[in-house]
Design an enzyme around this catalytic site. Structure first.
Site, PDB file in Angstrom:
ATOM      1  N   LYS A   1       0.835  -1.208   0.000  1.00 41.93           N
ATOM      2  CA  LYS A   1       0.000   0.000   0.000  1.00 41.93           C
ATOM      3  C   LYS A   1       0.869   1.257   0.000  1.00 41.93           C
ATOM      4  O   LYS A   1       0.603   2.215  -0.726  1.00 41.93           O
ATOM      5  CB  LYS A   1      -0.933  -0.008   1.225  1.00 41.93           C
ATOM      6  CG  LYS A   1      -2.081  -0.996   1.069  1.00 41.93           C
ATOM      7  CD  LYS A   1      -2.842  -1.212   2.364  1.00 41.93           C
ATOM      8  CE  LYS A   1      -3.842  -2.358   2.168  1.00 41.93           C
ATOM      9  NZ  LYS A   1      -4.515  -2.771   3.414  1.00 41.93           N
TER      10      LYS A   1
ATOM     11  N   GLN B   1      -4.560  -1.548   9.693  1.00 40.57           N
ATOM     12  CA  GLN B   1      -4.451  -2.882   9.110  1.00 40.57           C
ATOM     13  C   GLN B   1      -4.971  -3.939  10.088  1.00 40.57           C
ATOM     14  O   GLN B   1      -4.540  -4.000  11.229  1.00 40.57           O
ATOM     15  CB  GLN B   1      -2.983  -3.162   8.738  1.00 40.57           C
ATOM     16  CG  GLN B   1      -2.772  -4.445   7.990  1.00 40.57           C
ATOM     17  CD  GLN B   1      -3.411  -4.450   6.600  1.00 40.57           C
ATOM     18  OE1 GLN B   1      -3.319  -3.483   5.851  1.00 40.57           O
ATOM     19  NE2 GLN B   1      -4.070  -5.536   6.258  1.00 40.57           N
TER      20      GLN B   1
ATOM     21  N   ASP C   1     -11.388   2.542   4.182  1.00 44.46           N
ATOM     22  CA  ASP C   1     -11.734   1.126   4.018  1.00 44.46           C
ATOM     23  C   ASP C   1     -13.235   0.958   3.779  1.00 44.46           C
ATOM     24  O   ASP C   1     -13.686  -0.100   3.357  1.00 44.46           O
ATOM     25  CB  ASP C   1     -11.344   0.338   5.274  1.00 44.46           C
ATOM     26  CG  ASP C   1      -9.970  -0.283   5.145  1.00 44.46           C
ATOM     27  OD1 ASP C   1      -9.603  -0.639   4.005  1.00 44.46           O
ATOM     28  OD2 ASP C   1      -9.289  -0.425   6.167  1.00 44.46           O
TER      29      ASP C   1
END
Ligand code: NAP
Length: 281
Positions: free
Chosen positions: A53, A97, A120
């Site tokens: 990422k 995460q 997200d």
């Protein structure tokens, strides 16, 4: 044989668009677009995802703020970091995460991220807005699938769509996006009866169950569009999807391969969403 959807090429094309939008943002606002990534502990898969990422951010000119905290970090410390990132004007998206270490209440941490910075698309407000077909932030994998359909000229309107899998990250938002695009949607899961029959009725079949080569040719309608979200290992340890690609490709009209299909689109959509979040700020 089906046309193969080239997720890699599509992701590259989109990254070009993203680079341009990042540049324009810098010119107009005089600052960078920023994405904060918080990793706690030493989960190897998480470390790889986070590294990818950050690398992807660099490639398109998004500034990444990366935090790698030790396994034993307390819930209070993580929350305090998230609160700092929420308050920062240079951070437009926050990504924690998952999974977090067991002693941390994930939901408690995630709830600190406001909907506008929830890149997200996991928070209840963003999911609720998706359900009501309002402006929102959508989870990157299903959003990437919609982009693929659009780029390959597939309009879900009036089509029969079957989503195999009902996870909060993929299946459910996927079903809502297809419904919002006027498809007639059925969601299947491990308790669904007559799965073969239901799947074989789909004009668009999206599969996200995490079972290697589970979808066989008899589960696919002639000429269907088949999107394989799965990332599994076959009997030889080789990366494969949830769809038995070799046999299904002869029946479908369009199909995503694994690797090279949905996967490359996912991180690209995270970048895309971060740009959207920044431009709304
Ligand atoms: P998940 O949370 O484990 O959910 C799996 C879903 O599949 C559940 O709804 C489950 O039903 C259903 N299921 C499992 N076995 C089934 C069966 N035999 N018949 C019918 N339904 C069945 O998985 P996920 O996070 O959505 O991920 C699914 C797959 O996509 C995995 O391979 C994952 O690695 C991959 N993935 C890929 C990307 C990407 O970027 N390419 C992104 C995310 C995920 P129940 O609800 O009834 O248990």
């Amino acid at each position: 044989m089906a046309q193969i959807i080239d997720g890699k090429a599509l992701a590259e094309e989109l990254r070009g668009e993203i680079r341009e939008r990042v540049e324009n943002f810098k010119k107009e606002r005089g600052k960078d677009i920023g994405l904060a990534v918080v990793l706690v502990g030493e989960n190897q898969a998480s470390k790889v995802y986070v590294r990818n990422k950050i690398k992807a951010c660099e490639e398109v000119g998004i500034k990444s703020f990366s935090y790698h905290l030790p396994e034993e970090t307390s819930e209070e410390q993580i929350i305090s970091l998230v609160d700092e990132l929420v308050a920062s004007e240079n951070v437009h998206g926050i990504l924690v995460q998952l999974p977090l270490p067991k002693h941390i209440d994930e939901q408690k941490v995630l709830r600190r991220i406001p909907p506008a910075k929830d890149v997200d698309g996991f928070c209840a407000e963003n999911v609720g807005n998706l359900a009501m077909n309002r402006e929102t932030i959508v989870a990157c994998t299903p959003y990437g699938v919609m982009k693929m359909l659009e780029k390959y000229g597939i309009d879900p309107k009036g089509k029969t769509a079957v989503v195999l899998g009902r996870s909060n990250i993929v299946g459910k938002p996927m079903a809502m996006l297809l419904l919002n695009a006027d498809a007639t949607v059925t969601v299947c899961h491990s308790k669904t009866k007559n799965l073969q029959q239901v799947c074989a009725g789909a004009d668009i079949l999206v599969v996200a169950i995490g079972k290697a080569k589970f979808v066989t040719a008899d589960m696919v309608k002639e000429g269907a569009v088949v999107i394989d979200v799965g990332m599994d290992r076959d009997e030889n340890g080789k990366l494969c999807g949830d769809v038995d690609f070799e046999h299904v490709k002869d029946k479908a009209s369009l199909i995503t391969p694994v690797p090279g299909g949905v996967g490359p689109m996912t991180i690209t959509m995270l970048l895309y969403i971060t740009v959207i979040a920044a431009s709304r700020s």
